[in-house]
Motif scaffolding. Structure first.
Motif, PDB file in Angstrom:
ATOM      1  N   GLU A 188       0.676  -1.245   0.016  1.00 25.02           N
ATOM      2  CA  GLU A 188      -0.078  -0.106   0.027  1.00 25.02           C
ATOM      3  C   GLU A 188       0.744   1.406  -0.139  1.00 25.02           C
ATOM      4  O   GLU A 188       0.346   2.404  -0.372  1.00 25.02           O
ATOM      5  N   ASP A 189       2.074   1.200   0.352  1.00 21.82           N
ATOM      6  CA  ASP A 189       2.703   2.420   0.563  1.00 21.82           C
ATOM      7  C   ASP A 189       2.910   2.777  -1.054  1.00 21.82           C
ATOM      8  O   ASP A 189       3.242   4.357  -1.103  1.00 21.82           O
ATOM      9  N   GLY A 190       2.927   2.327  -2.004  1.00 25.45           N
ATOM     10  CA  GLY A 190       2.936   2.813  -3.137  1.00 25.45           C
ATOM     11  C   GLY A 190       4.146   3.065  -4.093  1.00 25.45           C
ATOM     12  O   GLY A 190       5.221   2.647  -3.546  1.00 25.45           O
ATOM     13  N   PRO A 191       3.957   3.655  -5.286  1.00 25.62           N
ATOM     14  CA  PRO A 191       5.395   3.695  -6.074  1.00 25.62           C
ATOM     15  C   PRO A 191       6.330   4.737  -5.399  1.00 25.62           C
ATOM     16  O   PRO A 191       7.592   4.202  -5.826  1.00 25.62           O
ATOM     17  N   THR A 192       6.256   5.542  -4.599  1.00 22.77           N
ATOM     18  CA  THR A 192       7.210   5.928  -4.071  1.00 22.77           C
ATOM     19  C   THR A 192       8.086   5.223  -3.156  1.00 22.77           C
ATOM     20  O   THR A 192       9.128   5.638  -2.922  1.00 22.77           O
ATOM     21  N   HIS A 193       7.592   4.315  -2.720  1.00 17.51           N
ATOM     22  CA  HIS A 193       8.324   3.540  -1.685  1.00 17.51           C
ATOM     23  C   HIS A 193       8.485   2.215  -2.283  1.00 17.51           C
ATOM     24  O   HIS A 193       9.110   1.135  -1.892  1.00 17.51           O
ATOM     25  N   GLN A 194       8.127   1.852  -3.624  1.00 19.07           N
ATOM     26  CA  GLN A 194       8.349   0.644  -4.335  1.00 19.07           C
ATOM     27  C   GLN A 194       9.383   0.640  -5.152  1.00 19.07           C
ATOM     28  O   GLN A 194       9.559   1.224  -6.265  1.00 19.07           O
ATOM     29  N   PRO A 195      10.593  -0.193  -4.925  1.00 19.97           N
ATOM     30  CA  PRO A 195      11.575  -0.186  -6.029  1.00 19.97           C
ATOM     31  C   PRO A 195      11.477  -0.895  -6.994  1.00 19.97           C
ATOM     32  O   PRO A 195      11.011  -2.212  -6.758  1.00 19.97           O
ATOM     33  N   PHE A 206       6.563   2.110 -13.057  1.00 13.04           N
ATOM     34  CA  PHE A 206       6.296   2.217 -11.597  1.00 13.04           C
ATOM     35  C   PHE A 206       5.353   1.315 -11.054  1.00 13.04           C
ATOM     36  O   PHE A 206       4.374   0.984 -11.884  1.00 13.04           O
ATOM     37  N   SER A 256      -0.269   1.938  -5.325  1.00 22.44           N
ATOM     38  CA  SER A 256      -0.663   1.783  -4.269  1.00 22.44           C
ATOM     39  C   SER A 256      -1.883   0.705  -4.014  1.00 22.44           C
ATOM     40  O   SER A 256      -2.934   1.037  -4.434  1.00 22.44           O
ATOM     41  N   ALA A 257      -1.807  -0.519  -3.409  1.00 21.90           N
ATOM     42  CA  ALA A 257      -2.773  -1.530  -3.195  1.00 21.90           C
ATOM     43  C   ALA A 257      -2.286  -2.397  -2.321  1.00 21.90           C
ATOM     44  O   ALA A 257      -0.930  -2.553  -2.101  1.00 21.90           O
ATOM     45  N   PRO A 258      -3.160  -3.259  -1.814  1.00 19.94           N
ATOM     46  CA  PRO A 258      -2.436  -4.780  -0.972  1.00 19.94           C
ATOM     47  C   PRO A 258      -1.434  -5.289  -2.125  1.00 19.94           C
ATOM     48  O   PRO A 258      -1.790  -5.439  -3.115  1.00 19.94           O
ATOM     49  N   ARG A 314      -5.689   3.708  -0.198  1.00 20.78           N
ATOM     50  CA  ARG A 314      -4.706   2.597  -0.406  1.00 20.78           C
ATOM     51  C   ARG A 314      -5.188   1.440  -1.325  1.00 20.78           C
ATOM     52  O   ARG A 314      -4.506   0.372  -1.194  1.00 20.78           O
ATOM     53  N   GLN A 315      -6.333   1.325  -1.903  1.00 22.18           N
ATOM     54  CA  GLN A 315      -6.907   0.391  -2.649  1.00 22.18           C
ATOM     55  C   GLN A 315      -6.181   0.705  -4.118  1.00 22.18           C
ATOM     56  O   GLN A 315      -6.436   1.687  -4.811  1.00 22.18           O
ATOM     57  N   LEU A 316      -6.175  -0.553  -4.996  1.00 24.78           N
ATOM     58  CA  LEU A 316      -5.844  -0.445  -6.333  1.00 24.78           C
ATOM     59  C   LEU A 316      -6.906   0.531  -7.206  1.00 24.78           C
ATOM     60  O   LEU A 316      -8.226   0.388  -7.057  1.00 24.78           O
ATOM     61  N   HIS A 340       0.806   7.338  -0.458  1.00 22.20           N
ATOM     62  CA  HIS A 340       1.316   8.607  -0.471  1.00 22.20           C
ATOM     63  C   HIS A 340       0.787   9.478  -1.277  1.00 22.20           C
ATOM     64  O   HIS A 340       0.379   9.133  -2.527  1.00 22.20           O
ATOM     65  N   ARG A 361      14.291  10.680  -9.626  1.00 20.00           N
ATOM     66  CA  ARG A 361      13.235   9.635  -9.626  1.00 20.00           C
ATOM     67  C   ARG A 361      11.735  10.087  -9.562  1.00 20.00           C
ATOM     68  O   ARG A 361      10.826   9.701 -10.162  1.00 20.00           O
ATOM     69  N   LEU A 418       8.577   9.871 -11.842  1.00 17.31           N
ATOM     70  CA  LEU A 418       7.240   9.207 -11.465  1.00 17.31           C
ATOM     71  C   LEU A 418       6.093  10.204 -11.795  1.00 17.31           C
ATOM     72  O   LEU A 418       5.083   9.925 -12.064  1.00 17.31           O
TER      73      LEU A 418
END
Lengths: 670, 670
Positions: free
Chosen positions: A471-478, A642, A645-647, B101-103, B110, B449, B453
Motif C-alpha cells: 500500500e505505500d505505493g510507487p514512491t516506496h516501491q523499488p 512504476f 498503491s494497493a495490497p 490505499r486500494q488499487l 502517499h 526519480r 514518477l
C-alpha cells in the motif's frame, strides 16, 4: 596580516607550511590540472595539526591507535600528499608527487583509499569525508568501550570545505555526531568564503557556527594562518566533551594573484603567477625541491609519534594473548571459523521448520547467529528498525551513555548512515550493517558507491524490495533499484528467496572484500530450499533449484520473492508435460564469477528461458539472450514501470507477476 | 491543555479539525495500513491554514495564482485527502476516502501527483516536499517579476515533519531558500518529538529553530493545537520578508491511547482504541460520516477563495491578448512553434562549421537558441556553472535582488537543485534545467526519480560523462550512471555524439512529457553528423549514421563520445574489406518506442554486433543479443569497472576503448 608579517612572526612555521604550498603549486603545474588554492590556504592549519596534535607515526601507518585524518575536501589532495611526503610516509615519494594525476600514480586527482597507506578514506565527492568521520569516531568509541583507553584512545580530525558543508549529507553527519556526543571528532572548516562559482554568498548565507551549535557541537574559530591561534583552537576543541567544529578563517590561494577568488580554487598553472607567488613566499628553491634541513624538520614531525606508538605496543602486549588475538582479528576483519558451523546449523533448522517468513525476518534470525559469533558487528537503521529487522536481542543501543551498545539509531538519514558505515569499516574493528527500505538506497547511493570503490565490507540491509510492500505505493516501491545496484561495479547484490538463501547471503556478506546489498521482502515467503545442503549454494550466484522432470523444455530464472512463483509455474507446466528447470539466482555478480563450465551446466543452450523478477528487465538479457540463450526464446515477467498503491496480492495480480503468467510466457515461446 | 479544554475553548474549530482526525482514523482502519497519528496531530494547524490563510478555490484547483500547499510529510496523506474531500475538491469523493490505499484509488498511500487535482506534488520520500517547495517559491518569484503581482502573488505552505528535517536534502533546501530570501515560503513543522523508532531524541538533538535561523529564515513557534496561536504565527510569518518556519508543537495521535508514542505514528487499527478516541473527541458519528452542517462549514471554506479567484480572472483579463496567451502558454508548458525552425538553423550552421566541440559546450550553444525562444527557462548549476556550461549570455543571476534573472546558483546542492526543479516544473510557468557532473547524479537521484514518477519536464544537464573527464579520477568518473539512469522508468537519457545530436536532444527534452538527462562530454568531439538533415534523427533513439560500403558484416552501436570511435573503427575495417554499419544510439528509451519495422531496419539480423560505450555493459545485451542479435556474435568495448586518474587520452588507451580494439572485436567475432 600580510604574508611578510606571517613569515616574520613565525619563520619556522612559515617555511614548513610553505613547503606544502609550493609542492601543491608545483604538482598542479606539472599535471596541468588539480586544485592549488585549498592546499595553499589550509597549509597552516594542517602544519599545526600534524606538528602539534595529530597522533601518528609515518613509519607505521597501520598503527591501530593512530589519530585519523580525513581530508573531506578531497580536491585539495595535494595537501594530503604533500604532508605524507614531507612527514615520510613510505608510499608517497617525491616521484609520486611529481606524477600527480598520472596513470598508475598513487597520487590520484582525489585521494583514493588503497593507493597509499596513510590515505584513510577516498574523498572528492563532497560531504563524504565529514560523514565518514562520524563512523570513524563511532568505531573508536565502540572499540574504546570494548578494549579500554589503554588500547584505543584517538581522535578523528577532518578538514572540510564549504562544499562539504553545503551538501545535505553533512547535516545528517552533524546531527548524528551531535546526538552521539562524539567528543573525539574535530572538524576544521576551511572558511575561505569561495566556491567554484564565486563567493559562497552567491549561494549560501548560513552561519555555520550557529548551525553546528544547533546540533549539539562545540564551536571555535581562529585565524587559519596564525599558528598560535590554530593551536589554541585545537587545544580547546580537544577539551570539549562534544564534537567540535573550528572555523578556520583562511585565504584560498594565499599569496598568489588568485588569492580569495574562485580562480584560486582551481589549477594555478600560469608561469608568471607561480613565479610571483614563490617570490611572495620568499621561496627561492627549484620546483619540487625541499631544502634538506626543512625536510628533516618535517621528517622529525613524522617521527614524533614513534615513542608513543612503542608505548602503545608495550601496553597492547600486556593484554592476554586471546585479547590481543581478538583485537587483531577484529581490526583485520577476519571472521571466526565457527561462523560456518553456526550458519550450517541455522540452515538445517530453517529447512526442518520450513516456515513461511519474510526475508527481512529471516535476516533478523540469521543476524541472531551472526551477532553472537561476531561481537564486532554494529547494526542500525535509518529509523526503520522494526521494519528492517536489524535489531537482535541483546545488542543494546549504541549511544552517548552506552558505548558498548551495538545498534545505532541513525535517524532518518540513509545517506549519513551509509557514509558513517564506510567510516566504521575503514577504521577497522567494526563490521557495520544498516537498514532502510530498498527504494531509499537512492538516498544512500553516493556513499554506497564509495563502499564499492574502496572495497569496504559494509552490509546494506535493504528491505521492502518490490511491489510486495503493497500500500505505500510507487514512491516506496523499488522497481529499478536492484538493476541500478547491479550496475555498480564492486557491489554484490543478493536477493535471497527464503530463509536459507538469506543465511547464505549473510555468510558471504560478512566475509566479502567489498559491500553487499541484501534485497529483502516485506511479505512472507515459503521456504524453497526444502532439502538441506551444507554447501553455500548462494556462493555460486545461481544454481539449479528444481530440475525438469520431463524433457527440459524451459528454464525459469528467478530471484527473491519470485522464486516460489517460478516453482509454482513449473508445477503448472510439468502437469502439462512441459519439463521445466528452475534456477534460483540470488546474485548476478557471483554467478558471473563462476567458470564457464558451471555457468553452462546451469544455463545450457536449447530451452526456452523466462525470467520472473518483480523489477525492471534491464540487464536480464545478459542471462536470457546472452549466455547461450536466444532472443526469440526469451521471456520476461516483471515490471514495466512504476508500481501502485494497493495490497501486495492485488499488485502482483495487477502487474501480472503470477505463476499463470509465467507459464503462459513459456507456452507462448515453445 | 486537555482534549476537553481544547474542545471547550474553540468548539467550532474543534469539530472541523476533528472531522479530519476521524476521517484519517476511519480510512486507515479500513485500509488496515497507513499513518493515523500525523493527520490527527496536525489537524488543527491544517484547519487554521485552510480556513484562514490558504488562498484556494476547491472548485478551481488549476487556478494559476492559488497558494500552493505541500504535504512534505507525505505519509500523513489522509490529512491532505480529508482536507480535499471536506473542502470539496471534485477528485476526492467520500468513496475515494473509503478506498484509501486500494488499487485504482486516487487516495494512494502517499500523495501522488496526477491522481487528483489539488495534489501539488508527490511526497513520501522524506525531505522531498520541503525541497520542492523552494522551487515552487522560486517559480512564483520569477513569474511575479515577469507578470506583476496583479497576476502572480501567492504563498507556498509546507507541512514538514521531523523526518523531512533530518534528511540532508532539507538542509540544502533551507540553505537555498535562506540565501534567496523566499519570503512567501512558509514551513509548518510538525514538532511532535516522535519518529518511527521512538522519540526524536534517540537520534537527534538539533534545535531546529536555531538551525533555520542560522540559514537566514524567520522562525516562529506555536501550540499546534491552539487555533488562535496557529493563526497568529502564520500571520506573523506572512509579514516576514524572509522564508519562515513555524514550529508547531503538537501531540501525534492526539486523544488516542497511542498519543505521543511511536505507535501513534503508524496505523491505528485497534477497534477499542478507535472507539475510545472517538469518545475522547466526543464524536458520536458513524465511520466516514461527517454531519451535514459540519460538511457545509468545510465546503464554505473550500469556496472561500472563489471571489478572490474571480477577481484574479478579471485582472488577468485586463492583460493584453498576447500577454494572456504567453502566460497561458508558459503555464501549460507549450513550446513556441518557432523553436523547431531555430533548432534546424542551428543544426545547419553546426554542420557547416563542423567544429570539434565538447558536447557540454554544444549544449551551451543550443541553450543560446533555446533560452532566446523560451523566456520561461530557468537554468542553474550546483556550483559548476563554467563546467556544466549552463549559463548563456543575458540570462542574469536569479537572486533576491533580481527576480528576473534566469540562472540560479544552487550551491553545492545537487539534490536540493533537482528537488527545487521538480517544484518549478510542478508550479508551472518555468522550464527548469540544471547541471552537475554526471557522477553526482547519484546525489540527486531521489529527486530525479520523482521527476520521472511525476512526469515532470526537468532537464538534467549532466556533464563530464565518462573517463573522458580525465585526471579527477574514479570518484568523478561515471561508469554505471548512464546504465542506472536508463534503468529508471520515465527518465529519457540522451548521450549525444556531437553538436547536432545535442541540439536534437535538447529539442526533444524541452518538449518531453517527463524528465530528460543529457549526458555530455568534458572533452572535445568531432562532428559526426556531417550531412545536414532537417529531421530530428535523435527522436528515433537510434539511427544508421554510416552504412556499410561493402557487404554488411558488422554493426557497430555507439553513443556519445564513442560514436566517432566507432566511425574510426569502421574506416579501419572497411579498408580491410569488412563492411560495417555504424548506428548512433543517443537514446535507448526512444529507440525502444519505435515500431518493430524501424528497429529491424536499424538492427537487422545477421551481422556481428559490437557496442562501444565508455560505461558498463549492463543493459546493452538488449540490443546486442536481443533484437535479432546473437550471443556468439556480440561484443562490447567499454568499462569493466571503475576508472582511474590520468589524462583522458591515456585512460581510453588504458581501458582499451579505441578504434583498434573495436576493430579487433569485430574481426574476432567474424
Amino acid at each position: 596580516m600580510t604574508i611578510d608579517d606571517l613569515r616574520a612572526r613565525h619563520p619556522d612555521h612559515w617555511n614548513r607550511a610553505t613547503a606544502i604550498r609550493v609542492l601543491a603549486l608545483d604538482a598542479v603545474k606539472a599535471a596541468n590540472s588539480g586544485h592549488s588554492g585549498m592546499p595553499m590556504g589550509m597549509a597552516d592549519v594542517a602544519t599545526v595539526l600534524f606538528e602539534k596534535h595529530l597522533k601518528f607515526d609515518a613509519s607505521a601507518p597501520d598503527w591501530a591507535d593512530r589519530d585519523r585524518f580525513i581530508l573531506s575536501a578531497g580536491h585539495g589532495s595535494m595537501l594530503l600528499y604533500a604532508l605524507m611526503y614531507l612527514t615520510g610516509y613510505a608510499d608517497i615519494s617525491l616521484e609520486e608527487i611529481r606524477n600527480f594525476r598520472q596513470l598508475g600514480a598513487r597520487t590520484a586527482g582525489h585521494p583514493e583509499f588503497g593507493h597509499a597507506k596513510g590515505i584513510e578514506t577516498t574523498t572528492g565527492p563532497l560531504g563524504q569525508g565529514i560523514a565518514n568521520s562520524v563512523g570513524f569516531a563511532i568505531a573508536e568509541e565502540s572499540l574504546r568501550a570494548r578494549y579500554g583507553k589503554k588500547v584505543v584512545d584517538h581522535h578523528t580530525y577532518v578538514i572540510a570545505g564549504d562544499g562539504c558543508l553545503m551538501e545535505g549529507v553533512s547535516q545528517e553527519a552533524i546531527g548524528l555526531a551531535g546526538k552521539q556526543k562524539l567528543g573525539k571528532l574535530i572538524v576544521l572548516w576551511d572558511d575561505n568564503g569561495i566556491t567554484i562559482d564565486g563567493k559562497v554568498s552567491i549561494s549560501d548565507v548560513t552561519d555555520q557556527m550557529a548551525r553546528f551549535e544547533a546540533s549539539g557541537w562545540s564551536v571555535f574559530s581562529c585565524d587559519g594562518h596564525d599558528p598560535e591561534a590554530i593551536d589554541e583552537a585545537i587545544r580547546q576543541a580537544k577539551q570539549s566533551p562534544l564534537p567540535s567544529m573550528i572555523a578556520c578563517k583562511t585565504h584560498i590561494a594565499i599569496g598568489s594573484a588568485a588569492q580569495d577568488t574562485a580562480k584560486g580554487h582551481g589549477a594555478l598553472t600560469d608561469d608568471q603567477l607561480i613565479a610571483d607567488t614563490r617570490k611572495a613566499y620568499d621561496w627561492p628553491h627549484a620546483p619540487f625541491e625541499i631544502p634538506a634541513d626543512l625536510l628533516a624538520e618535517w621528517r622529525s614531525i613524522g617521527n614524533r609519534g614513534a615513542v608513543e606508538r612503542q608505548e602503545w605496543e608495550a601496553r597492547f602486549a600486556t593484554l592476554s594473548d586471546s585479547r590481543q588475538r581478538e583485537f587483531t582479528r577484529q581490526m583485520t576483519g577476519e571472521v571466526p571459523k565457527k561462523l560456518s558451523a553456526a550458519i550450517k546449523r541455522f540452515k538445517q533448522t530453517a529447512t526442518e521448520e520450513a516456515k513461511k517468513v519474510a526475508t527481512r525476518k529471516s535476516s533478523e534470525m540469521v543476524l541472531g547467529v551472526i551477532n553472537d559469533v561476531l561481537p564486532e558487528t554494529i547494526g542500525g537503521s535509518a529509523d526503520l528498525t522494526g521494519s528492517n529487522n536489524t535489531l537482535t536481542a541483546d545488542l543494546g543501543a549504541f549511544d552517548e551513555d552506552n558505548r558498548k551498545g551495538r545498534h545505532v539509531s541513525y535517524g532518518i538519514r540513509e545517506h549519513g548512515m551509509a557514509a558513517a558505515m564506510n567510516g566504521m569499516a575503514l577504521h577497522g574493528g567494526v563490521l557495520p550493517y544498516g537498514g532502510t527500505f530498498l527504494v531509499f538506497s537512492d538516498y544512500a547511493r553516493p556513499a554506497m558507491r564509495l563502499s564499492a570503490l574502496m572495497g569496504q565490507r559494509v552490509v546494506y540491509v535493504m528491505t521492502h524490495d518490490s511491489i510486495g510492500l503493497g500500500e505505500d505505493g510507487p514512491t516506496h516501491q523499488p522497481v529499478e533499484h536492484v538493476a541500478s545496484l547491479r550496475a555498480m561495479p564492486g557491489m554484490t547484490v543478493f536477493r535471497p528467496a527464503d530463509t536459507v538463501e538469506t543465511a547464505e547471503a549473510w555468510e558471504l556478506a560478512v566475509q566479502a572484500d567489498g559491500p553487499s546489498t541484501l534485497a529483502l521482502t516485506r511479505q512472507g515467503l515459503p521456504l524453497v530450499r526444502t532439502e538441506h545442503k551444507t554447501k553455500n549454494l548462494t556462493a555460486q550466484g545461481a544454481y539449479v533449484l528444481a530440475e525438469a522432470q520431463g524433457k527440459r523444455m524451459a528454464i525459469l530464472l528467478a530471484s527473491g520473492s519470485e522464486v516460489h512463483v517460478a516453482l509454482e509455474a513449473r508445477r503448472i507446466l510439468e502437469n502439462e508435460g512441459i519439463g521445466v528447470r528452475v534456477v534460483s539466482m540470488p546474485s548476478w555478480e557471483l554467478f558471473a564469477q563462476q567458470d564457464e563450465a558451471y555457468r553452462k551446466r546451469v544455463l545450457p543452450a536449447g530451452p526456452v528461458r523466462v525470467v520472473v523478477e518483480a523489477g525492471v528487465r534491464q540487464g536480464w538479457d545478459q542471462w536470457l539472450c546472452g549466455e547461450r540463450g536466444r532472443w526469440n526464446k526469451a521471456g520476461f515477467v516483471g515490471m514495466q514501470g512504476f508500481g501502485a498503491s494497493a495490497p501486495a496480492g492485488d499488485l502482483f495480480q495487477h502487474f501480472g507477476i503470477t505463476p499463470e503468467a509465467v507459464a503462459q510466457q513459456v507456452r507462448d515461446l515453445l
